[in-house]
Structures are given as C-alpha cells and as structure tokens.
Design a protein around this motif. Structure first.
Motif, short mmCIF file in Angstrom:
data_model
loop_
_atom_site.label_atom_id
_atom_site.label_comp_id
_atom_site.label_asym_id
_atom_site.label_seq_id
_atom_site.Cartn_x
_atom_site.Cartn_y
_atom_site.Cartn_z
N PRO A 93 10.71 5.74 16.60
CA PRO A 93 9.62 5.29 16.41
C PRO A 93 8.92 4.77 17.55
CG PRO A 93 11.20 4.53 14.81
CD PRO A 93 11.74 5.04 15.71
N LEU A 94 9.53 4.05 18.40
CA LEU A 94 8.87 3.35 19.51
C LEU A 94 8.12 4.38 20.36
CD1 LEU A 94 11.70 0.96 20.93
CD2 LEU A 94 9.93 0.37 19.40
N GLU A 95 8.83 5.53 20.45
CA GLU A 95 7.86 6.52 21.16
C GLU A 95 6.73 6.94 20.46
OE1 GLU A 95 10.51 10.04 22.13
OE2 GLU A 95 11.90 8.74 23.38
N LEU A 96 6.49 6.65 19.24
CA LEU A 96 5.37 7.18 18.29
C LEU A 96 4.63 6.03 18.30
CD1 LEU A 96 7.72 9.14 15.63
CD2 LEU A 96 5.93 10.08 17.53
N GLY A 97 4.75 4.89 18.95
CA GLY A 97 4.00 3.81 18.91
C GLY A 97 4.19 2.35 18.30
N ALA A 98 5.40 2.38 17.56
CA ALA A 98 5.66 1.27 16.89
C ALA A 98 6.20 0.43 18.06
CB ALA A 98 7.16 1.44 16.09
N ASP A 99 5.96 -0.96 17.68
CA ASP A 99 6.40 -2.18 18.28
C ASP A 99 7.68 -2.87 18.33
OD1 ASP A 99 3.35 -2.84 19.51
OD2 ASP A 99 3.13 -2.95 17.59
N ILE A 100 8.34 -2.55 16.91
CA ILE A 100 9.58 -3.04 16.84
C ILE A 100 10.47 -1.85 15.73
CG2 ILE A 100 10.79 -4.79 15.52
CD1 ILE A 100 8.99 -6.95 16.48
N VAL A 101 11.60 -1.81 16.07
CA VAL A 101 12.55 -0.99 15.18
C VAL A 101 13.43 -1.50 14.47
CG1 VAL A 101 13.82 1.05 14.75
CG2 VAL A 101 11.76 1.19 16.12
N GLU A 116 9.07 1.81 5.88
CA GLU A 116 10.31 2.58 6.03
C GLU A 116 9.75 4.03 6.20
OE1 GLU A 116 13.04 2.05 2.85
OE2 GLU A 116 13.09 -0.03 3.19
N THR A 117 10.20 4.91 7.09
CA THR A 117 9.86 6.46 6.96
C THR A 117 11.11 7.32 7.73
OG1 THR A 117 8.45 7.98 7.89
CG2 THR A 117 8.57 6.32 9.28
N PRO A 118 11.63 8.03 6.58
CA PRO A 118 11.18 8.34 5.30
C PRO A 118 11.35 7.15 4.40
CG PRO A 118 12.55 9.99 6.38
CD PRO A 118 12.61 8.76 7.36
N SER A 119 10.73 7.05 3.19
CA SER A 119 10.71 5.94 2.49
C SER A 119 12.01 6.23 1.46
CB SER A 119 9.49 6.08 1.50
OG SER A 119 9.44 7.08 0.72
N ASP A 129 2.55 8.32 8.74
CA ASP A 129 2.10 8.93 10.28
C ASP A 129 2.21 7.67 10.97
OD1 ASP A 129 0.58 9.86 12.32
OD2 ASP A 129 -0.36 10.99 11.19
N LEU A 130 3.15 7.59 12.07
CA LEU A 130 3.42 6.47 12.65
C LEU A 130 2.44 6.35 13.95
CD1 LEU A 130 7.46 6.41 13.29
CD2 LEU A 130 5.58 5.06 11.58
N GLU A 131 1.79 7.42 14.31
CA GLU A 131 0.76 7.60 15.41
C GLU A 131 -0.51 6.87 15.00
OE1 GLU A 131 0.79 11.37 17.16
OE2 GLU A 131 2.33 10.80 18.49
N GLN A 132 -0.99 7.26 13.74
CA GLN A 132 -2.07 6.66 13.00
C GLN A 132 -1.88 5.24 12.80
OE1 GLN A 132 -4.02 8.57 9.89
NE2 GLN A 132 -3.72 10.62 10.55
N VAL A 137 0.91 -1.10 -0.09
CA VAL A 137 0.06 -0.01 -0.16
C VAL A 137 1.00 1.23 0.12
CG1 VAL A 137 -1.85 -1.08 1.35
CG2 VAL A 137 -0.11 -0.01 2.44
N SER A 138 0.17 2.34 -0.13
CA SER A 138 0.96 3.72 -0.22
C SER A 138 1.60 4.10 1.36
CB SER A 138 0.02 4.87 -0.66
OG SER A 138 0.62 6.29 -0.10
N PRO A 139 2.64 4.40 1.45
CA PRO A 139 3.22 4.78 2.67
C PRO A 139 2.27 5.82 3.48
CG PRO A 139 4.48 5.53 1.02
CD PRO A 139 3.68 4.80 0.36
N THR A 140 1.69 6.73 2.49
CA THR A 140 0.94 7.96 3.21
C THR A 140 -0.29 7.88 3.14
OG1 THR A 140 1.14 8.94 0.95
CG2 THR A 140 3.18 9.39 2.33
N ARG A 141 -1.00 6.90 2.68
CA ARG A 141 -2.39 6.98 2.42
C ARG A 141 -3.05 5.97 3.68
NH1 ARG A 141 -2.80 6.69 -3.91
NH2 ARG A 141 -1.75 8.90 -4.56
N ILE A 142 -3.45 6.20 4.85
CA ILE A 142 -3.83 5.49 5.93
C ILE A 142 -5.05 4.88 5.52
CG2 ILE A 142 -5.33 7.22 6.81
CD1 ILE A 142 -3.10 4.88 8.96
N GLU A 143 -5.93 5.17 4.73
CA GLU A 143 -7.16 4.63 3.97
C GLU A 143 -6.71 3.28 3.30
OE1 GLU A 143 -6.25 7.52 0.77
OE2 GLU A 143 -6.42 7.67 3.07
#
Length: 389
Positions: A192-200, A152-155, A163-166, A130-136
């Motif tokens: 990323p862990l502070e923004l909600g990621a589980d694994i980096v 990956e962000t930035p890609s 948007d890692l929080e979304q 999917v697109s890295p930027t389109r949450i839908e």
C-alpha cells in the motif's frame, strides 16, 4: 540491507543483527531491562540516546522484527505492538484527538468498528462509514476536520477491493492520512505504501505468523508518522510486543512469500469449484472474473489472497450445516493459518455490530468465510461437499 533485493530474500535476511556470539539464527532476548556501564550512560539512554533501555519500547529481537517488516513493506519505520487491534489503537491515539473526524470503510473487522465508534467516540472522535469501493461516498463524507481515512483491502469478509491510488489523492488533497490494513494480502501480494498510503497496519497474528501460534501487530510508515511518535506512545501506554512473540513472527516472515503464494493459488482453485456448485449462490473472491473489482485487483495486487467467502442457499441454517459438517477444516474465527479455517461472519467476527451495519456491509446470514491453508485442495473440496450435499 539493499532494498533492491527480492521480497523472498528480504523475508529471510532483512533486519538481522548478530550478537558478540555471531549466531546464524536470530537471537531471542528474553530480558525486561538492560545494564548500563555507568550512571552517565543510563542518564543518556533514558534521555533518548541510542541503545536499549527497557523492553516495553526497546528490545533487540523486537527491533529485528520491526526492521524486517519495514523492509518487506518498503517503509522507513515500523513499530510492533501486542496485537493487530493494538496497532490500530496506537495509530489512532497518535494521530487523532478530540474533535477530529475519521472516514472508515464499512467493510472492516467488527472489532475495528467497535474501536472507532464505541471507544474513540467517547473521547470526541467521530467516524463516518462508507462503501469501500464507491469513491464518491468517501469524497462526500470528507469534512474540514477529517484527519484519517481507514480501510482494509481486500475487505473482510467479502474481499471488496478499494482503489488505493484514488483514495490516496483524496486524502492528500484534504490533508488527511490514508491508513491501510494489509492483513489479507501482506507485502507478499500488495504494498500500500507504493500505492500512496501513508501508514500500513498489520495483525501479525494472521499471515505474518502463519501458523496460529502468537499474537502480534505492527504499524509501518515514515519515521515522522510511525517511528518517532509511536515509540513514545509505546513507552508511555505500553501496548508492547513481547520478545518471544517477535522471535516467532521473525520465523514466520521467513516463509511468508512461499506460504501466501501457495495459499492464494489453492484459494483460486477452490473458488472456481465453489462457483460451479449448485448449492452456492455466490462466491466472493478477487481472482474470479465475476468479482466486481477483478481488474482492479489484478492491477493493485500480485495475487488474490487466501480469503474467500460464499453465500449458501438456505440462509443461516444452511450455512451452519456446511460449517458443522466439516471434519478437516477448523471452525474458528481466526485466519491466515496454514490450516484452513471456516466461520460464519454474521454470528462471529461481525456478530457484535448491528444487523443494519451488517446489512450495509453485505454480510448475509448465509455467508460462510474460508481462510484457505496448505492442505490438498481435493481434501478441502471433499470436506465442504459433505455440508453442501
């Protein structure tokens, strides 16, 4: 060590353990095995007790690197691997099984797509891109058996910002893991862990080393997701980081903050210059106001990084002319070096994926990617001008 210390301090001090000789620099333990006091101690260690057993999965130098990177990322645990791709494979092998589904950004390193589609696909793991930027698109791709979201962000190479929080909320609602490749920003610019990621995951080959010397990878997260299961995988499958490479990467971490901030500043200056060049159709760099996710990047990152890409008018021939005209910049697919590098993504880093997949990811034949190093910006401009003239 106090986790409240600044990142630059952690990069120099975190994780170090001194031997009986009380050395100031980190020691390099070049040994494959360890001697035990007696048979009982050997049995205890082999049974999972504390202490070193075999360098495939326990080594003091590797431990120091793992603990230092975990401190920098703000993670509880880190497992080091022989390369960045080995880090991704380790994550997949530990947390996926036949019948599971992955949602992956379509703007990831070409070898990552090959791993998910060509390799894991053979064993019954299905991946939707999917697109890295389109949450839908991420939301629409989720299934009952989705176990992992990967990006990956930035890609690479268009520096799109996710948007890692979304995505974290989406993953948690589905009972899936959010895995973020933090190779472009490193913990110097993004956590990323502070923004909600589980694994980096990291390709330590890039900015963590910083000088193009060794291969390495790492996975950071909680002990339950990373430390316990991935150490077992290392012990069994063996995608191990060598002690020597771990020692080199420890030296790289000492200057990570300084290097990445300086390279990021140089990349911003170069991006502004390229954006005003008449032969450049478009520049992709999060630090530019023209970047679609410029405001998100400002919220999510401490800097815009050292990677930028630009489209040259005239397609592949024009892009190759720019690359071939350089005399200072290194023509190589690697990135994260103190030496600036240049490559043509469509025929190198993303050359093994289909033309349709490249088009979906926005990688044109006229696209050139730069990994900005520590040379004077004026010298880099002069080197690029030759091919853009």
């Amino acid at each position: 060590m106090d986790k409240k210390l600044e990142l630059s301090t952690l990069g120099v001090r975190a994780g170090q353990v001194r031997s009986q000789f009380n050395e100031h620099a980190e020691a390099l333990f070049l040994t494959s095995s360890y001697v035990f006091d007696d048979a009982a101690q050997a049995a205890e260690r082999f049974g999972g007790g504390e202490g070193m057993v075999y360098t495939r999965y326990t080594n003091p130098t590797v431990d120091m690197f793992q603990n230092r990177l975990a401190a920098l990322e703000g993670g509880e645990s880190c497992v080091a691997t022989g390369s960045g791709m080995a880090a991704i494979l380790t994550t997949a092998m530990v947390h996926l099984k036949a019948g599971d589904h992955v949602v992956c950004s379509n703007a990831v390193f070409g070898a990552t797509i090959q791993l998910f589609s060509a390799l894991l696909g053979r064993f019954g793991v299905e991946t939707t891109y999917v697109s890295p930027t389109r949450i839908e698109e991420w939301r629409g791709a989720m299934r009952a058996n989705t176990r992992l979201l990967y990006l990956e962000t930035p890609s690479n190479p268009l520096t799109e910002i996710s948007d890692l929080e979304q995505l974290s909320r989406l993953a948690k609602n589905a009972g899936a893991l959010l895995v973020v490749d933090n190779v472009f920003c490193t913990p110097a610019l993004q956590k990323p862990l502070e923004l909600g990621a589980d694994i980096v995951v990291h390709s330590a080959t890039k900015y963590i080393d910083g000088q193009g010397r060794v291969m390495g990878g790492a996975v950071v997260g909680s002990k339950a997701l990373v430390g316990d299961p991935m150490t077992i995988f290392l012990r069994t499958a063996g995608p191990t980081l060598s002690p020597f490479n771990a020692w080199v990467l420890l030296k790289g971490l000492e200057t990570l903050d300084l290097r990445v901030r300086a390279q990021s500043a140089a990349a911003l200056e170069l991006a502004h210059w390229l954006e005003g060049h008449p032969r450049v159709a478009r520049v992709y760099y999060p630090g530019l106001k023209s970047h679609p996710q410029h405001e998100l990047a400002k919220r999510q990152q401490k800097g815009s990084g050292a990677i930028l890409s630009f489209d040259v008018e005239g397609g592949k021939a024009a892009a190759w002319r720019v690359i071939d005209s350089t005399k200072l910049i290194s023509i190589t697919g690697n990135l994260g070096d103190v030496k600036t590098t240049i490559t043509h993504p469509a025929t190198t880093t993303h050359g093994r994926i289909s033309p349709q997949a490249r088009a979906a990811a926005g990688i044109t034949d006229g696209l050139v990617r730069l990994s900005v190093g520590l040379e004077a910006v004026a010298d880099l401009q002069a080197d690029l001008t030759r091919g853009l003239a």
